[in-house]
Design a protein around this motif. Structure first.
Motif, PDB file in Angstrom:
ATOM      1  N   ILE A  48     -23.911 -32.342 -25.175  1.00  0.00           N
ATOM      2  CA  ILE A  48     -24.751 -32.026 -24.133  1.00  0.00           C
ATOM      3  C   ILE A  48     -25.749 -30.911 -24.558  1.00  0.00           C
ATOM      4  O   ILE A  48     -25.444 -29.870 -25.498  1.00  0.00           O
ATOM      5  N   THR A  49     -26.815 -31.146 -24.089  1.00  0.00           N
ATOM      6  CA  THR A  49     -28.084 -30.099 -24.543  1.00  0.00           C
ATOM      7  C   THR A  49     -27.710 -28.909 -23.499  1.00  0.00           C
ATOM      8  O   THR A  49     -27.128 -29.087 -22.357  1.00  0.00           O
ATOM      9  N   VAL A  97     -24.058 -35.908 -19.805  1.00  0.00           N
ATOM     10  CA  VAL A  97     -24.717 -35.842 -21.186  1.00  0.00           C
ATOM     11  C   VAL A  97     -26.060 -36.657 -20.862  1.00  0.00           C
ATOM     12  O   VAL A  97     -26.868 -36.168 -21.345  1.00  0.00           O
ATOM     13  N   LEU A  98     -26.103 -37.597 -20.448  1.00  0.00           N
ATOM     14  CA  LEU A  98     -27.258 -38.355 -20.084  1.00  0.00           C
ATOM     15  C   LEU A  98     -28.229 -37.639 -19.171  1.00  0.00           C
ATOM     16  O   LEU A  98     -29.283 -37.827 -19.485  1.00  0.00           O
ATOM     17  N   HIS A  99     -27.571 -37.170 -18.246  1.00  0.00           N
ATOM     18  CA  HIS A  99     -28.305 -36.412 -17.157  1.00  0.00           C
ATOM     19  C   HIS A  99     -29.071 -35.165 -17.927  1.00  0.00           C
ATOM     20  O   HIS A  99     -30.179 -34.696 -17.862  1.00  0.00           O
ATOM     21  N   SER A 100     -28.292 -34.400 -18.753  1.00  0.00           N
ATOM     22  CA  SER A 100     -28.651 -33.303 -19.468  1.00  0.00           C
ATOM     23  C   SER A 100     -30.031 -33.697 -20.647  1.00  0.00           C
ATOM     24  O   SER A 100     -30.946 -32.965 -20.548  1.00  0.00           O
ATOM     25  N   ARG A 101     -29.669 -34.883 -20.895  1.00  0.00           N
ATOM     26  CA  ARG A 101     -30.841 -35.338 -21.820  1.00  0.00           C
ATOM     27  C   ARG A 101     -31.889 -35.593 -21.024  1.00  0.00           C
ATOM     28  O   ARG A 101     -33.143 -35.316 -21.578  1.00  0.00           O
ATOM     29  N   TYR A 102     -31.911 -36.343 -19.927  1.00  0.00           N
ATOM     30  CA  TYR A 102     -33.013 -36.598 -19.092  1.00  0.00           C
ATOM     31  C   TYR A 102     -33.842 -35.309 -18.505  1.00  0.00           C
ATOM     32  O   TYR A 102     -35.173 -35.384 -18.736  1.00  0.00           O
ATOM     33  N   VAL A 103     -32.957 -34.334 -18.197  1.00  0.00           N
ATOM     34  CA  VAL A 103     -33.505 -33.120 -17.595  1.00  0.00           C
ATOM     35  C   VAL A 103     -34.408 -32.312 -18.710  1.00  0.00           C
ATOM     36  O   VAL A 103     -35.347 -32.027 -18.507  1.00  0.00           O
ATOM     37  N   GLY A 104     -33.692 -32.575 -20.119  1.00  0.00           N
ATOM     38  CA  GLY A 104     -34.719 -31.627 -21.217  1.00  0.00           C
ATOM     39  C   GLY A 104     -35.859 -32.494 -21.363  1.00  0.00           C
ATOM     40  O   GLY A 104     -36.833 -31.886 -21.820  1.00  0.00           O
ATOM     41  N   LEU A 132     -32.501 -28.920 -10.966  1.00  0.00           N
ATOM     42  CA  LEU A 132     -31.284 -27.899 -10.265  1.00  0.00           C
ATOM     43  C   LEU A 132     -30.101 -28.115 -10.789  1.00  0.00           C
ATOM     44  O   LEU A 132     -29.641 -29.523 -10.736  1.00  0.00           O
ATOM     45  N   GLN A 133     -29.302 -27.308 -10.885  1.00  0.00           N
ATOM     46  CA  GLN A 133     -27.909 -27.452 -11.452  1.00  0.00           C
ATOM     47  C   GLN A 133     -26.938 -28.290 -10.426  1.00  0.00           C
ATOM     48  O   GLN A 133     -26.209 -28.980 -10.853  1.00  0.00           O
ATOM     49  N   ARG A 134     -27.339 -28.284  -9.300  1.00  0.00           N
ATOM     50  CA  ARG A 134     -26.424 -28.993  -8.281  1.00  0.00           C
ATOM     51  C   ARG A 134     -26.811 -30.515  -8.357  1.00  0.00           C
ATOM     52  O   ARG A 134     -25.955 -31.259  -7.682  1.00  0.00           O
ATOM     53  N   SER A 135     -27.767 -30.895  -9.141  1.00  0.00           N
ATOM     54  CA  SER A 135     -28.012 -32.281  -9.320  1.00  0.00           C
ATOM     55  C   SER A 135     -27.171 -32.874 -10.314  1.00  0.00           C
ATOM     56  O   SER A 135     -27.108 -34.164 -10.708  1.00  0.00           O
ATOM     57  N   VAL A 136     -26.363 -32.181 -11.296  1.00  0.00           N
ATOM     58  CA  VAL A 136     -25.679 -32.538 -12.361  1.00  0.00           C
ATOM     59  C   VAL A 136     -24.781 -33.467 -11.681  1.00  0.00           C
ATOM     60  O   VAL A 136     -23.772 -33.199 -10.882  1.00  0.00           O
ATOM     61  N   PRO A 137     -24.405 -34.823 -12.335  1.00  0.00           N
ATOM     62  CA  PRO A 137     -23.543 -35.634 -11.791  1.00  0.00           C
ATOM     63  C   PRO A 137     -22.048 -35.170 -12.033  1.00  0.00           C
ATOM     64  O   PRO A 137     -21.671 -34.153 -12.938  1.00  0.00           O
ATOM     65  N   PHE A 138     -21.131 -35.247 -10.975  1.00  0.00           N
ATOM     66  CA  PHE A 138     -19.661 -34.939 -10.804  1.00  0.00           C
ATOM     67  C   PHE A 138     -19.549 -33.400 -10.944  1.00  0.00           C
ATOM     68  O   PHE A 138     -18.632 -32.808 -11.419  1.00  0.00           O
ATOM     69  N   LEU A 139     -20.414 -32.730 -10.594  1.00  0.00           N
ATOM     70  CA  LEU A 139     -20.671 -30.939 -10.755  1.00  0.00           C
ATOM     71  C   LEU A 139     -19.436 -30.509 -10.041  1.00  0.00           C
ATOM     72  O   LEU A 139     -18.864 -29.648 -10.504  1.00  0.00           O
TER      73      LEU A 139
END
Length: 147
Positions: A48-49, A97-104, A132-139
């Motif tokens: 993850i980025t 991981v995909l969310h992090s890539r997208y946000v990046g 925002l951090q709260r948008s991370v899936p399964f946070l």
């Protein structure tokens, strides 16, 4: 990584179009700017980025879930325990991981198929929500095996 004078010039030009003047000034006052290349592939279990600040938390959850799977199935059934571990963790970490890539990509102002490049100078609040951090899936979700 050392950068060339052309790269620095391009960075300043880009910064003037994107950042507030104070940030541009800070960049220009930096004697030796650098490029921080971020890769999201490699030998990690979930590469993850840093855009979603999840790597340590993911590793802790991995360890806890793996421990519970081994406890439940027994070390003598390692293959079965690893299969259960994968079935529990893979759906969540894949989406993270995909969310992090997208946000990046968004934070870097890259062109994406579902949105215009992000411009912090004109972005609406709803456009910022995904950052925002709260948008991370399964946070806020704990794997059921841990409950």
């Amino acid at each position: 990584m050392k950068v060339s004078s052309d790269m620095i010039k391009e960075m300043y030009e880009e910064a003037e179009n994107v950042w507030v003047p104070e940030m541009v000034k800070l960049m220009k006052e930096t004697k030796e700017p650098f490029i921080n290349v971020i890769y999201d592939f490699g030998d990690a279990a979930h590469p993850i980025t840093p855009h979603s600040s999840r790597s340590t938390n993911m590793a802790i959850l991995d360890a806890a879930v793996l421990g519970k799977c081994l406890e439940k199935r027994g070390v003598e059934n390692l293959h079965s325990a690893l299969g259960e571990f994968q079935s529990i963790r893979l759906p969540a970490v894949s989406k993270q991981v995909l969310h992090s890539r997208y946000v990046g990509h968004i934070k870097q102002g890259l062109v994406l198929s579902d949105r215009n490049p992000f411009d912090p100078m004109i972005a609406k609040p709803e456009e910022c929500q995904i950052l925002l951090q709260r948008s991370v899936p399964f946070l806020g979700d704990a794997p059921s095996i841990l409950l």
